[in-house]
Every structure is written in structure tokens, then in C-alpha cells.
Scaffold this active site. Structure first.
Site, PDB file in Angstrom:
ATOM      1  N   TYR A 170       0.846  -1.201   0.000  1.00 52.42           N
ATOM      2  CA  TYR A 170       0.000   0.000   0.000  1.00 52.42           C
ATOM      3  C   TYR A 170       0.879   1.247   0.000  1.00 52.42           C
ATOM      4  O   TYR A 170       0.716   2.140  -0.830  1.00 52.42           O
ATOM      5  CB  TYR A 170      -0.915  -0.002   1.229  1.00 52.42           C
ATOM      6  CG  TYR A 170      -1.626   1.315   1.449  1.00 52.42           C
ATOM      7  CD1 TYR A 170      -2.656   1.711   0.613  1.00 52.42           C
ATOM      8  CD2 TYR A 170      -1.262   2.165   2.497  1.00 52.42           C
ATOM      9  CE1 TYR A 170      -3.308   2.929   0.800  1.00 52.42           C
ATOM     10  CE2 TYR A 170      -1.899   3.372   2.701  1.00 52.42           C
ATOM     11  CZ  TYR A 170      -2.925   3.746   1.850  1.00 52.42           C
ATOM     12  OH  TYR A 170      -3.558   4.949   2.043  1.00 52.42           O
TER      13      TYR A 170
HETATM   14  P1  NAD Z   1     -12.475   4.642   1.386  1.00 54.91           P
HETATM   15  O1  NAD Z   1     -12.111   3.249   0.995  1.00 54.91           O
HETATM   16  O2  NAD Z   1     -13.595   4.843   2.325  1.00 54.91           O
HETATM   17  O3  NAD Z   1     -12.734   5.519   0.095  1.00 54.91           O
HETATM   18  C1  NAD Z   1     -12.190   5.225  -1.180  1.00 54.91           C
HETATM   19  C2  NAD Z   1     -13.346   5.118  -2.171  1.00 54.91           C
HETATM   20  O4  NAD Z   1     -12.792   4.937  -3.489  1.00 54.91           O
HETATM   21  C3  NAD Z   1     -14.253   3.931  -1.911  1.00 54.91           C
HETATM   22  O5  NAD Z   1     -15.603   4.351  -1.799  1.00 54.91           O
HETATM   23  C4  NAD Z   1     -14.042   3.020  -3.115  1.00 54.91           C
HETATM   24  O6  NAD Z   1     -15.244   2.367  -3.506  1.00 54.91           O
HETATM   25  C5  NAD Z   1     -13.546   3.973  -4.170  1.00 54.91           C
HETATM   26  N1  NAD Z   1     -12.643   3.339  -5.143  1.00 54.91           N
HETATM   27  C6  NAD Z   1     -11.599   2.529  -4.873  1.00 54.91           C
HETATM   28  N2  NAD Z   1     -10.999   2.148  -6.008  1.00 54.91           N
HETATM   29  C7  NAD Z   1     -11.676   2.743  -7.019  1.00 54.91           C
HETATM   30  C8  NAD Z   1     -11.537   2.718  -8.436  1.00 54.91           C
HETATM   31  N3  NAD Z   1     -10.583   2.002  -9.034  1.00 54.91           N
HETATM   32  N4  NAD Z   1     -12.412   3.449  -9.179  1.00 54.91           N
HETATM   33  C9  NAD Z   1     -13.399   4.165  -8.581  1.00 54.91           C
HETATM   34  N5  NAD Z   1     -13.582   4.210  -7.237  1.00 54.91           N
HETATM   35  C10 NAD Z   1     -12.726   3.500  -6.479  1.00 54.91           C
HETATM   36  O7  NAD Z   1     -11.123   5.276   1.981  1.00 54.91           O
HETATM   37  P2  NAD Z   1     -10.854   6.684   2.694  1.00 54.91           P
HETATM   38  O8  NAD Z   1     -10.427   6.377   4.079  1.00 54.91           O
HETATM   39  O9  NAD Z   1     -11.953   7.628   2.448  1.00 54.91           O
HETATM   40  O10 NAD Z   1      -9.557   7.130   1.899  1.00 54.91           O
HETATM   41  C11 NAD Z   1      -9.577   8.112   0.872  1.00 54.91           C
HETATM   42  C12 NAD Z   1      -8.173   8.288   0.352  1.00 54.91           C
HETATM   43  O11 NAD Z   1      -7.312   8.707   1.405  1.00 54.91           O
HETATM   44  C13 NAD Z   1      -7.538   7.027  -0.200  1.00 54.91           C
HETATM   45  O12 NAD Z   1      -6.726   7.397  -1.297  1.00 54.91           O
HETATM   46  C14 NAD Z   1      -6.672   6.513   0.931  1.00 54.91           C
HETATM   47  O13 NAD Z   1      -5.595   5.731   0.469  1.00 54.91           O
HETATM   48  C15 NAD Z   1      -6.205   7.833   1.509  1.00 54.91           C
HETATM   49  N6  NAD Z   1      -5.815   7.762   2.926  1.00 54.91           N
HETATM   50  C16 NAD Z   1      -6.728   7.464   3.892  1.00 54.91           C
HETATM   51  C17 NAD Z   1      -6.361   7.453   5.227  1.00 54.91           C
HETATM   52  C18 NAD Z   1      -7.313   7.120   6.332  1.00 54.91           C
HETATM   53  O14 NAD Z   1      -6.860   6.979   7.461  1.00 54.91           O
HETATM   54  N7  NAD Z   1      -8.617   7.025   6.098  1.00 54.91           N
HETATM   55  C19 NAD Z   1      -5.038   7.765   5.584  1.00 54.91           C
HETATM   56  C20 NAD Z   1      -4.115   8.044   4.577  1.00 54.91           C
HETATM   57  C21 NAD Z   1      -4.522   8.062   3.248  1.00 54.91           C
HETATM   58  C1  UGA Z   2      -4.635   3.992   8.180  1.00 56.43           C
HETATM   59  C2  UGA Z   2      -5.476   3.708   6.931  1.00 56.43           C
HETATM   60  O1  UGA Z   2      -6.131   2.470   7.036  1.00 56.43           O
HETATM   61  C3  UGA Z   2      -4.634   3.696   5.689  1.00 56.43           C
HETATM   62  O2  UGA Z   2      -5.498   3.632   4.557  1.00 56.43           O
HETATM   63  C4  UGA Z   2      -3.832   4.955   5.665  1.00 56.43           C
HETATM   64  O3  UGA Z   2      -3.065   5.086   4.544  1.00 56.43           O
HETATM   65  C5  UGA Z   2      -2.959   5.070   6.896  1.00 56.43           C
HETATM   66  O4  UGA Z   2      -3.837   5.133   8.005  1.00 56.43           O
HETATM   67  C6  UGA Z   2      -2.120   6.318   6.873  1.00 56.43           C
HETATM   68  O5  UGA Z   2      -2.085   7.070   7.830  1.00 56.43           O
HETATM   69  O6  UGA Z   2      -1.441   6.546   5.876  1.00 56.43           O
HETATM   70  P1  UGA Z   2      -3.471   2.429   9.941  1.00 56.43           P
HETATM   71  O7  UGA Z   2      -2.677   3.472  10.638  1.00 56.43           O
HETATM   72  O8  UGA Z   2      -2.921   1.045   9.849  1.00 56.43           O
HETATM   73  O9  UGA Z   2      -3.791   2.882   8.433  1.00 56.43           O
HETATM   74  O10 UGA Z   2      -4.921   2.437  10.605  1.00 56.43           O
HETATM   75  P2  UGA Z   2      -5.704   1.331  11.449  1.00 56.43           P
HETATM   76  O11 UGA Z   2      -5.984   0.129  10.646  1.00 56.43           O
HETATM   77  O12 UGA Z   2      -6.853   2.015  12.045  1.00 56.43           O
HETATM   78  O13 UGA Z   2      -4.663   0.940  12.590  1.00 56.43           O
HETATM   79  C7  UGA Z   2      -4.378   1.851  13.646  1.00 56.43           C
HETATM   80  C8  UGA Z   2      -3.366   1.251  14.597  1.00 56.43           C
HETATM   81  O14 UGA Z   2      -3.927   0.116  15.258  1.00 56.43           O
HETATM   82  C9  UGA Z   2      -2.085   0.759  13.941  1.00 56.43           C
HETATM   83  O15 UGA Z   2      -1.006   1.155  14.728  1.00 56.43           O
HETATM   84  C10 UGA Z   2      -2.186  -0.747  13.974  1.00 56.43           C
HETATM   85  O16 UGA Z   2      -0.919  -1.352  14.105  1.00 56.43           O
HETATM   86  C11 UGA Z   2      -3.018  -0.968  15.202  1.00 56.43           C
HETATM   87  N1  UGA Z   2      -3.810  -2.221  15.184  1.00 56.43           N
HETATM   88  C12 UGA Z   2      -4.527  -2.565  14.102  1.00 56.43           C
HETATM   89  C13 UGA Z   2      -3.816  -3.017  16.321  1.00 56.43           C
HETATM   90  O17 UGA Z   2      -3.164  -2.731  17.333  1.00 56.43           O
HETATM   91  N2  UGA Z   2      -4.592  -4.143  16.298  1.00 56.43           N
HETATM   92  C14 UGA Z   2      -5.319  -4.519  15.218  1.00 56.43           C
HETATM   93  O18 UGA Z   2      -5.992  -5.558  15.266  1.00 56.43           O
HETATM   94  C15 UGA Z   2      -5.292  -3.704  14.103  1.00 56.43           C
END
Ligand code: NAD
Ligand code: UGA
Length: 367
Positions: A170
């Protein structure tokens, strides 16, 4: 196509503030919040989403419902559908693209690596290929990720820190996105702004994220795993509340320069910017759990285990000075306040299930 009729005959999107924004991933967590905020302040918004089943699509449909009540329409289609994207730009003169569609989630990359390549690399390239050919080109703001910092040991992470040690596929695809953006900026003069989000949480959030399934499992009395690093330190995240992230996204859109295109009048290159959007205060996962226990008034069944080599990094911590300087980004919600709002939403959304869990809990207490 159905969407074309809708777009041509409805008020969506109409330029009110001068912006007409294509939001990809609009049925997603961050995309739905940003779409609502843009619409609320008067910008035109059109969504695109493929409604895939990475997590329960009924949640995406519910978000879509919410958006449609505000006259925001989501076209159902894939980033990799070139003709569809071209058609969208033909019908609507987008000034901006907020590109949030991606395969998210760190650990799932071990199960389905190809889905990351398809959406985050091929899909992003496809969008840029279409956008580069549009005249005038839209300014593009896209989602990168804190995961690009990988196994960095700087603390906090600043934008100029190294990003050459991704710990998951990722992260590697998000890092690749930044390189790809650089290329399209360099060759075609596209205006591109990357936002490195840090573990975003809040109402309407993602069921695959820890805070969400911890809430579910705690309410259902199921055990949860709390990771500790190989050297038995707490794993920590710079959890960032959704409303702060939305403000950051809108700020980035507002300060995105219009592209000049290769033949543009403006002197100098179009911008390529990358910003951290975090909360600036990392919290150990154990603390996240104890806040949830308090809010849910239920003890968690905790298993503290050593972090498996699953793509997770030991900690994240954002320095947001640059985003503050350029568009006034300032996170204002701490984890306890943000989780309170999440839990309130969770209980109202899954009303019956959580009521049922409460009954079980009472039973447990009296037995
Ligand atoms: P999300 O999965 O809720 O939203 C992504 C949406 O994109 C989904 O609704 C999915 O159906 C759609 N999608 C995926 N692939 C697609 C494709 N090929 N064509 C059209 N639609 C598609 O995730 P989110 O948490 O809202 O994340 C939004 C963005 O932010 C993503 O790029 C994710 O990698 C990034 N991001 C999220 C987090 C987080 O903590 N939520 C942290 C860092 C980065
Ligand atoms: C999140 C999002 O899922 C990613 O899409 C995003 O890119 C990323 O943030 C980001 O900041 O870039 P993550 O931090 O792994 O990723 O988020 P969670 O899945 O909510 O995990 C949060 C924390 O809980 C992590 O430290 C993970 O190691 C921990 N964790 C997760 C546990 O301790 N137990 C579990 O069962 C799962």
C-alpha cells in the site's frame, strides 16, 4: 448514460464559488465528507466511485444517500475507465479534481496486492492521462498517505524526510503515486497537490480500521489485538479527526494554482506540492482502546501481541508546519473528543446491533 442525464438536468455541479470539483472516491469515508463540505460552501460537486466491496458496500450506499439528499450525484464507474473519465470532462468543465479513490488499508495489501496496483497506480495514471488532455487543465489534489514515511525514525515526519523504505505494498503504491505526479507535473504542466493523511477517523468511517472494529468487537464482547513493536514498545498513530482533514483538503484546493498546461500563458512551472495532514500528537493504540472503553462503558478483552510483520509501521507523527504556512491548516480535535463523536454516530447508525450488545452486557454484569 443515466448519469449524463442527471448531470445535465440537475443542479449538479453548478459553479457557485467558481469551483466545479470532481471528487473521486465520493462514496468513501473522506470523499463523502469533503463532497458535503464543498457543496455546503457553494461549490459544484460531482462524485465518481466504483462502490467496490473491500468493505460493506451498504455503508457506501448510505453515504451516497446522504449526498443525494444534498443534490450531490455520484457516477458509478472505475478510475480505469478512460472513455468514462473523458466523457465526464466533456460534459462538465471541472476546475478541480479531488482524487481520493484508492485501494486503502495497509494490512489487506498482503491478501490482495493487485487491487492496490490497479487502483492506486494504473487508476491514478489513467486519471492523469485524461486530465492532461483537458483544456484548461483542472488543478488536482490527491490523497497520498503517512505510510510513505515507512520505517523512518525521524520524529515527527516532515515532508522533506526520506520516503524510500515503504513497509507495505500500500505504502509503495502511494509513494509511486507521488513519483507519478511529479512526472505529469514536469512533462504536462499539471498542477498537483498531494496530501499525506495520517490515520483519519470519525463518523461514517471505514469498518476496516482499528478504531471502528475495536468499537464493534468491544460492544460484542469479542477479544481485540493490541500490537506492540518487536522491542515491546507501544505502537502509536497520529490519529486525525475527519473534520480537520476536510478543512485541510478544502484549503489545499483553495490554494491550488491553476495549471498552465504546456502551452499556458503563465511563466514558470505549474506547482507540485506535498503536505502532511496529521494531528501532531501520536497516541499509543492502548490509549485509543482505553478511551473507547470509557465511551462505551465496557471493558475490552485485550490481547497484547507483538506486531506481526504485516505492513504496519511502529509509529506515525506529523509535522504540519508547511500546511499551516500555506493554507492555515491547524488540527483542533483531540482523540477523546473525536472518538466521542464517532461513537455517537456508530450507536445511532448501528442502533439495533449496539442495543443488542448492551443487553448482552447487562446480562454479563448480572451473571
Ligand atoms: P475509502 O475506501 O472509504 O474511500 C475510497 C473510495 O474509493 C471507496 O468508496 C471506493 O469504492 C472507491 N474506489 C476505490 N478504487 C476505485 C476505483 N478504481 N475506481 C473508482 N472508485 C474506487 O477510503 P478513505 O479512508 O476515504 O480514503 C480516501 C483516500 O485517502 C484514499 O486514497 C486513501 O488511500 C487515503 N488515505 C486514507 C487514510 C485514512 O486513514 N482514512 C489515511 C491516509 C490516506
Ligand atoms: C490507516 C489507513 O487504514 C490507511 O489507509 C492509511 O493510509 C494510513 O492510516 C495512513 O495514515 O497513511 P493504519 O494506521 O494502519 O492505516 O490504521 P488502522 O488500521 O486504524 O490501525 C491503527 C493502529 O492500530 C495501527 O497502529 C495498527 O498497528 C493498530 N492495530 C490494528 C492493532 O493494534 N490491532 C489490530 O488488530 C489492528
Amino acid at each position: 448514460a443515466a448519469w449524463e442525464k442527471q448531470v445535465r438536468h440537475s443542479s449538479t455541479p453548478r459553479r457557485v464559488n467558481g469551483f466545479s470539483v470532481l471528487v473521486t472516491g465520493a462514496a468513501g469515508f473522506i470523499g463523502s465528507h469533503c463532497s458535503l463540505a464543498l457543496k455546503k460552501r457553494g461549490d459544484g460537486v460531482l462524485g465518481l466511485d466504483n462502490f467496490n466491496d473491500y468493505y460493506d458496500p451498504s455503508l457506501k450506499r448510505a453515504r451516497q444517500n446522504l449526498l443525494s439528499k444534498r443534490q450531490i450525484f455520484i457516477v458509478e464507474g472505475d478510475l480505469n475507465d478512460g472513455p468514462l473519465l473523458t466523457k465526464l470532462f466533456d460534459v462538465v468543465p471541472f476546475t478541480h479534481v479531488l482524487h481520493l479513490a484508492a485501494q486503502a488499508g495497509v494490512r489487506y495489501a498482503m491478501q490482495n496486492p493487485q487491487s492496490y496496483v490497479k487502483s492506486n497506480i494504473a487508476g491514478f495514471v489513467n486519471l492523469l492521462e485524461v486530465a492532461k488532455a483537458v483544456n484548461p487543465q483542472p488543478a488536482i489534489v490527491w490523497a497520498s498517505s503517512s505510510s510513505v514515511y515507512g520505517l523512518n525514525t525521524e520524529n515527527p515526519f516532515s515532508e522533506h524526510d526520506r520516503t524510500d523504505r515503504p513497509a507495505s505494498l500500500y505504502a509503495a503504491t502511494k509513494k509511486a503515486g507521488e513519483e507519478i505526479a511529479h512526472t505529469y507535473n514536469h512533462i504536462y504542466g499539471l498542477s498537483l497537490t498531494g496530501l499525506r493523511f495520517f490515520t483519519v477517523y470519525g463518523p461514517w468511517g471505514r469498518p476496516d480500521m482499528a478504531y471502528f472494529f475495536f468499537t464493534k468487537d468491544i460492544l460484542q464482547g469479542k477479544p481485540i489485538d493490541i500490537y506492540r513493536t518487536q522491542d515491546q514498545k507501544a505502537v502509536a498513530r497520529d490519529f486525525t479527526y475527519i473534520d480537520d482533514v476536510v478543512k485541510g483538503c478544502l484549503g489545499a484546493l483553495d490554494t491550488a494554482e491553476k495549471s498552465t498546461g504546456s502551452g499556458g500563458k503563465k511563466k514558470g512551472p505549474a506547482q507540485l506540492r506535498v503536505y502532511n495532514l496529521g494531528n501532531t500528537s501520536p497516541v499509543p493504540v492502548g490509549r485509543l482502546v482505553s478511551i473507547l472503553e470509557g465511551l462505551l462503558n465496557t471493558k475490552a478483552k485485550k490481547h497484547v501481541i507483538t506486531l506481526p510483520r504485516n505492513g504496519d509501521v511502529p509509529y506515525t507523527h506529523a509535522n504540519v508546519t508547511l500546511a499551516y504556512k500555506d493554507f492555515g491548516y491547524k488540527p483542533t480535535t483531540d482523540l477523546a473528543a473525536g472518538l466521542r463523536k464517532f461513537v455517537k454516530w456508530y450507536v445511532s447508525y448501528f442502533g439495533i446491533e449496539s442495543k443488542r450488545s448492551k443487553e448482552t452486557q447487562h446480562f454479563d454484569e448480572s451473571s
